[in-house]
Design an enzyme around this catalytic site. Sequence first.
Site, PDB file in Angstrom:
ATOM      1  N   LYS A 119       0.815  -1.215   0.000  1.00  0.00           N
ATOM      2  CA  LYS A 119       0.000   0.000   0.000  1.00  0.00           C
ATOM      3  C   LYS A 119       0.852   1.270   0.000  1.00  0.00           C
ATOM      4  CE  LYS A 119      -0.786   0.496   5.016  1.00  0.00           C
ATOM      5  NZ  LYS A 119      -1.812   0.668   6.056  1.00  0.00           N
ATOM      6  N   ASP A 120       2.151   1.157   0.317  1.00  0.00           N
ATOM      7  CA  ASP A 120       3.042   2.319   0.281  1.00  0.00           C
ATOM      8  C   ASP A 120       3.548   2.625  -1.120  1.00  0.00           C
ATOM      9  OD1 ASP A 120       2.833   2.700   3.011  1.00  0.00           O
ATOM     10  OD2 ASP A 120       4.636   1.548   3.485  1.00  0.00           O
ATOM     11  N   ARG A 179      -9.016   8.024   4.378  1.00  0.00           N
ATOM     12  CA  ARG A 179      -9.953   6.948   4.029  1.00  0.00           C
ATOM     13  C   ARG A 179     -10.673   6.422   5.254  1.00  0.00           C
ATOM     14  NH1 ARG A 179      -9.306   1.833   5.002  1.00  0.00           N
ATOM     15  NH2 ARG A 179      -7.111   2.165   5.517  1.00  0.00           N
ATOM     16  N   ARG A 180      -9.905   6.111   6.296  1.00  0.00           N
ATOM     17  CA  ARG A 180     -10.524   5.598   7.516  1.00  0.00           C
ATOM     18  C   ARG A 180     -11.430   6.640   8.152  1.00  0.00           C
ATOM     19  NH1 ARG A 180      -4.656   3.392   9.355  1.00  0.00           N
ATOM     20  NH2 ARG A 180      -4.737   1.305   8.433  1.00  0.00           N
ATOM     21  N   ARG A 197       0.620  10.375  13.991  1.00  0.00           N
ATOM     22  CA  ARG A 197       1.714   9.939  13.132  1.00  0.00           C
ATOM     23  C   ARG A 197       2.726   9.124  13.934  1.00  0.00           C
ATOM     24  NH1 ARG A 197       3.734  12.068   8.803  1.00  0.00           N
ATOM     25  NH2 ARG A 197       4.807  10.063   8.876  1.00  0.00           N
ATOM     26  N   ARG A 203       2.901   5.095  17.802  1.00  0.00           N
ATOM     27  CA  ARG A 203       1.471   5.368  17.925  1.00  0.00           C
ATOM     28  C   ARG A 203       0.855   4.639  19.115  1.00  0.00           C
ATOM     29  NH1 ARG A 203      -0.554   4.410  11.874  1.00  0.00           N
ATOM     30  NH2 ARG A 203       1.499   3.432  11.648  1.00  0.00           N
ATOM     31  N   CYS A 291      -3.007   9.033  -1.245  1.00  0.00           N
ATOM     32  CA  CYS A 291      -3.270   9.238   0.190  1.00  0.00           C
ATOM     33  C   CYS A 291      -3.933  10.582   0.471  1.00  0.00           C
ATOM     34  CB  CYS A 291      -1.979   9.100   0.994  1.00  0.00           C
ATOM     35  SG  CYS A 291      -0.747  10.369   0.655  1.00  0.00           S
TER      36      CYS A 291
END
Length: 391
Positions: A119-120, A179-180, A197, A203, A291
């Site tokens: 996904k990166d 998105r979330r 971040r 986190r 993103c």
Amino acid sequence: MAEPGAAAVGLGRAESGGGADGAGADSLLSREENGVDGRAIRVGTRRSQLARIQTDSVVTMLRELYPDLHFEIAVAMSTTGDKILDTALSKIGEKSLFTKELENALERNEVDLVVHSLKDLPTSLPPGFTIGAICKHSALVLFCRRENPLDAVVFHPKNCGKTLSLLPEKSVIGTSSLRRAAQLKKKFPHLEFRDIRGNLNTRLKKLDEKEDFSAIILAAAGLKRMGWENRIGQLLGPEDCLYAVGQGALAVEVRAKDQEILNMVSALHDADTVLCCIAERAFMKHLEGGCSVPVAVNTLLKDGQLYLTGAVYSLDGSDSLKETMQTGVSYPHQNEDGPNDDVQHVGITAKNVPGQAQEAAENLGVELASLLLSKGAKHILSVARQLNDAR
């Protein structure tokens, strides 16, 4: 060069006999069969603990497949995304946030392959590079299926046993993903969402040691790979939150013209995962997403049919478009040598997956994106970009 203070990963002869998936000595590939010479294969990785775990898992799988070869983990690198921690990813405005430095090392021939979270990786890779394998973390099996792609909720210790719907009004949820946030704002309007971040360790530390967040949203795959599956308080199914393109899958990026390395890593491909991810990446690419806009997917491959659900959202989730399409992907593999052997589909070269199936998956993503665009997706995403830039 091997990382200072870290031993190179040396390969000994694997034991014969069946493995977890029945893969025995007959599946092992020799140096001569692969074409790679006696040099060490250098593997690039980011500095984070999760990145190293993912890289080590890929090296372990390669070790099982190629017991005559020698692999070493090259110097771990910090990427732009690792260094800029005071700005939301969607605001940085640069592609390849977590991959550029590794690709630079590939270009300079300092490493032979690098391992990423798929996904990166942007849907359009820089010239000269390709995704030579898509796999998941697995230290025991030779087949590289995708890890759970769903998102997960990790709660502050004081909220253990709760779900998002049971949290008090105005509870703050941490996520760096537009998105979330867009999907969950609509689903749970009583909650507030704030950027957070840092790597997984950072986190979780921010969550546990402060009172700023009631919970944070993370990828279930990363938590599982770190051995922190017990921290998952709630899994968010597709009815709550569609996931990110490529989430849960690992990608091995190589130089497109390095046939020896490309042939070697292609053994890691899992056909089902490849087809799902080609469809997802084609959907994202045709939408010109990234993103900085809320784009989400869900894929299912069952009985030779590939189902793709795709959606776009406004930043607050109040405006959205969501559709599902399907296509057949059951095609025989044709072992034909020729100019089309190394055709890329949205940056992926998958020699051991039928080309017709890859084309069908890519067309599915494009067609679904076209359907959403015909219904107004471009306007939704354009407004989302403008509002995000203005935040």
